[in-house]
Design a protein around this motif. Sequence first.
Motif, PDB file in Angstrom:
ATOM      1  N   UNK A 188      16.921   8.188   2.028  1.00  0.00           N
ATOM      2  CA  UNK A 188      16.012   7.047   2.181  1.00  0.00           C
ATOM      3  C   UNK A 188      15.658   6.915   3.654  1.00  0.00           C
ATOM      4  N   UNK A 189      14.463   6.416   3.918  1.00  0.00           N
ATOM      5  CA  UNK A 189      13.995   6.235   5.292  1.00  0.00           C
ATOM      6  C   UNK A 189      13.143   4.974   5.315  1.00  0.00           C
ATOM      7  N   UNK A 190      13.693   3.937   5.921  1.00  0.00           N
ATOM      8  CA  UNK A 190      13.026   2.634   5.946  1.00  0.00           C
ATOM      9  C   UNK A 190      12.968   2.103   7.374  1.00  0.00           C
ATOM     10  N   UNK A 191      11.963   1.276   7.616  1.00  0.00           N
ATOM     11  CA  UNK A 191      11.826   0.630   8.919  1.00  0.00           C
ATOM     12  C   UNK A 191      11.241  -0.753   8.714  1.00  0.00           C
ATOM     13  N   UNK A 192      11.502  -1.624   9.675  1.00  0.00           N
ATOM     14  CA  UNK A 192      10.892  -2.950   9.651  1.00  0.00           C
ATOM     15  C   UNK A 192      10.389  -3.274  11.045  1.00  0.00           C
ATOM     16  N   UNK A 245       8.369  -0.772   6.089  1.00  0.00           N
ATOM     17  CA  UNK A 245       7.785   0.549   5.877  1.00  0.00           C
ATOM     18  C   UNK A 245       8.810   1.439   5.183  1.00  0.00           C
ATOM     19  N   UNK A 246       8.335   2.246   4.270  1.00  0.00           N
ATOM     20  CA  UNK A 246       9.191   3.209   3.588  1.00  0.00           C
ATOM     21  C   UNK A 246       8.479   4.552   3.535  1.00  0.00           C
ATOM     22  N   UNK A 247       9.236   5.609   3.648  1.00  0.00           N
ATOM     23  CA  UNK A 247       8.658   6.936   3.498  1.00  0.00           C
ATOM     24  C   UNK A 247       9.609   7.770   2.649  1.00  0.00           C
ATOM     25  N   UNK A 277       4.721   3.974   2.523  1.00  0.00           N
ATOM     26  CA  UNK A 277       4.400   2.665   1.956  1.00  0.00           C
ATOM     27  C   UNK A 277       4.510   1.582   3.007  1.00  0.00           C
ATOM     28  N   UNK A 278       3.602   0.608   2.921  1.00  0.00           N
ATOM     29  CA  UNK A 278       3.611  -0.563   3.792  1.00  0.00           C
ATOM     30  C   UNK A 278       3.722  -1.795   2.908  1.00  0.00           C
ATOM     31  N   UNK A 279       4.684  -2.683   3.225  1.00  0.00           N
ATOM     32  CA  UNK A 279       4.868  -3.922   2.473  1.00  0.00           C
ATOM     33  C   UNK A 279       4.860  -5.094   3.453  1.00  0.00           C
ATOM     34  N   UNK A 335       0.853  -1.181   0.000  1.00  0.00           N
ATOM     35  CA  UNK A 335       0.000   0.000   0.000  1.00  0.00           C
ATOM     36  C   UNK A 335       0.887   1.229   0.000  1.00  0.00           C
ATOM     37  N   UNK A 336       0.685   2.128  -0.953  1.00  0.00           N
ATOM     38  CA  UNK A 336       1.403   3.391  -1.004  1.00  0.00           C
ATOM     39  C   UNK A 336       0.393   4.499  -0.737  1.00  0.00           C
TER      40      UNK A 336
END
Length: 369
Positions: free
Chosen positions: A131-135, A105-107, A92-94, A68-69
């Motif tokens: 870049x900004x990512x999280x898990x 998660x990405x923003x 975004x949620x993957x 989902x973006x």
Amino acid sequence: MSYSHRFFLYAPLALLLMFAAAVMIYWKIVAGPFDEGLAAADGHEIMPGVRISYATKTLGGFPFRLDAVLDGFSLQMQTRNGPFVWHADHFAVHALTYGRNHQIFETAGTQAFSWTDPDGAHHQYAFVPGSMRASAIVSSGRLSQFDLDIVALASPELSAARIQFHLRRQPGHDALQYVLSGDNLRRTIAGKTGAVQDISVAGVLAPAAPLAGLLGGATDWRVAAESWRQHRGSLTIERIESLKDQIKVNGSGKLSLDDQHRLQGRIALTYQAPEQVTKMGRNPSAAQLQYYWLTLKGHRDGSGWPQLTYLFDNGHIYANTIAPSQIVYDWSGNRQAYLIAGTPSENDQAIRRLISIIQQHAIILHPLY
């Protein structure tokens, strides 16, 4: 304390809450039809005290992934002084539709934060990450591991090559382990950019049980924080390491919350520097001036290096001094400790002046909730 300092004090908690909330977005999506789950979350609370909204959404990834973006994404968290708002151009949620509950998660684009301070003033802070990512990994219905990685952060107030935050349940213990690090940090204050700094902080948050509802997205963060405080919760800083202007800092500490929800405890830092920094010349560098200030202000540890202790007490932060509450206690129990000559009335006035001077040089701490 300036508004920027307050932001960096609250930011770790805010980011953790934001991504814990993002986990709840995932749960709402998989609990029912994908599109309906997102539509139901828009403009509503996804956990107590936290709501999201978005302008548009794009879905994909079927059948083995959920993607989902969300464009024009906003997350609002209620605080003591009003909402703390995070806005992202794109979020975004993957997640996989099988296997363990592991979400990515990405923003992207501008990340903007806004909040109101205890004095009622409104503030904003924005940055653009490369870049900004999280898990996040969910186990037994609540967050068990969280990792955040920001690369190439840029803003007028702060830049960094990389910022990372990691949190996980400590195996075999009722605690959460955390690590926070920043590489090539540069702060800009009043138009002046400071030297590059690397910093790393690691420790343990305990007990973890009172925070279970928060990590499961079922409890307001303020309710969870108060339960944690009532269970004698503590934030242990096992290691602080920093390098800036050739001055190396090592330290540790322990913090908790007092009955008015303010930080209390102490952090002790030891400063080491090479000989070219410890010896002052005619035109001292910024590092030499800083180290000279430390030798004047700080105590010495067993190896002779200057050491500063920051004491969080009764709503203030004091550097290498006695907290007024301790002065009052000592004064009532042993007035000879201060060796003040004079009448009892003169001595009481001298102690009050001493407390006033210390208070003027202290940083004020406001309740967290």
